[in-house]
Design an enzyme around this catalytic site. Structure first.
Site, PDB file in Angstrom:
ATOM      1  CG  ASP A   1      39.986  44.786  34.319  1.00  0.00           C
ATOM      2  OD1 ASP A   1      40.270  45.972  34.127  1.00  0.00           O
ATOM      3  OD2 ASP A   1      40.422  43.852  33.615  1.00  0.00           O
TER       4      ASP A   1
ATOM      5  CD  GLU B   1      39.487  47.892  37.419  1.00  0.00           C
ATOM      6  OE1 GLU B   1      39.890  48.318  36.323  1.00  0.00           O
ATOM      7  OE2 GLU B   1      40.128  47.057  38.103  1.00  0.00           O
TER       8      GLU B   1
END
Length: 224
Positions: free
Chosen positions: A49, A120
């Site tokens: 992320d 991610e």
């Protein structure tokens, strides 16, 4: 389960330019908690992320001369779960994600939540194995079409509705969760937005935030 990667998954990662060396690492990146409660993508997702956010932020800074608010709006759209899931679908993540039996039967391989998280996690694995430059270059390849598009340029529906209500001397819109259904990995939220003495609209999505956004968009289409 997480210790091996099928040959087809290795070839797929190679074709993506990710060149897996640590099979355990990449297996974890592709594994949902329903398949392995101890060794799954959650920690890698946390790292990925940040990789995605920094990669996109620097890209937008170099690409555009927009003010901070506009850059933030674009960034939010480009790193959203929906965008991550869109990229994941395009590159074929669903064919390689590892799910428990129940999660797969519940449609987990098509879930925005799971696909976005795996995307991610893959960025996190790329960072840990190859370094930031490789992870950033992957983002630039796979997010290129989105960055070149108008993603995030339009005013967010909730902001547009808020401004519309104020301009028409109405109270601020109120959002109410009407229903939450389904398992955690593929939950569905139904939200109603209402503006006093004007009307209301409802929408359903895989997160409360997305449902609120869709409800605001439906409201503006109906009354704006």
């Amino acid at each position: 389960m997480t210790g091996t990667l099928p040959p087809e998954t290795i070839r797929w990662l190679e074709d993506l330019g990710l060149h897996p060396q640590d099979n355990d690492l990449w297996a974890a990146a592709l594994t949902h908690g329903s398949a392995d409660a101890q060794r799954n993508y959650e920690r890698l997702e946390f790292v990925g992320d940040r990789v995605l956010g920094l990669s996109i932020a620097r890209w937008l800074y170099d690409l555009e001369s927009a003010a901070e608010g506009e850059l933030a709006q674009r960034l939010n759209a480009l790193v959203s779960r929906r965008m991550c899931a869109t990229v994941a679908r395009r590159i074929g993540v669903a064919d390689h994600v590892r799910l428990g039996k129940q999660a797969r039967e519940d449609g987990g391989a098509g879930s925005d939540n799971i696909l976005g998280d795996v995307m991610e996690a893959m960025l996190g694995a790329a960072l840990l194995e190859h370094g930031f430059d490789v992870a950033r270059d992957f983002v630039r390849r796979e997010w290129g079409d989105a960055v070149e598009s108008d993603a995030g340029r339009a005013k967010h529906p909730k902001s547009a509705l808020q401004e519309w209500a104020a301009a028409n001397r109405r109270r601020p819109p109120e959002y109410t969760v009407l229903d939450r259904s389904g398992p955690d990995h593929s939950a569905q939220f139904t939200v109603r937005v209402s503006v006093n003495k004007v009307g209301e609209a409802e929408a359903t999505a895989s997160s409360k935030q997305d449902a609120e956004t869709a409800a605001a968009r439906a409201f503006m289409k109906r009354y704006g």
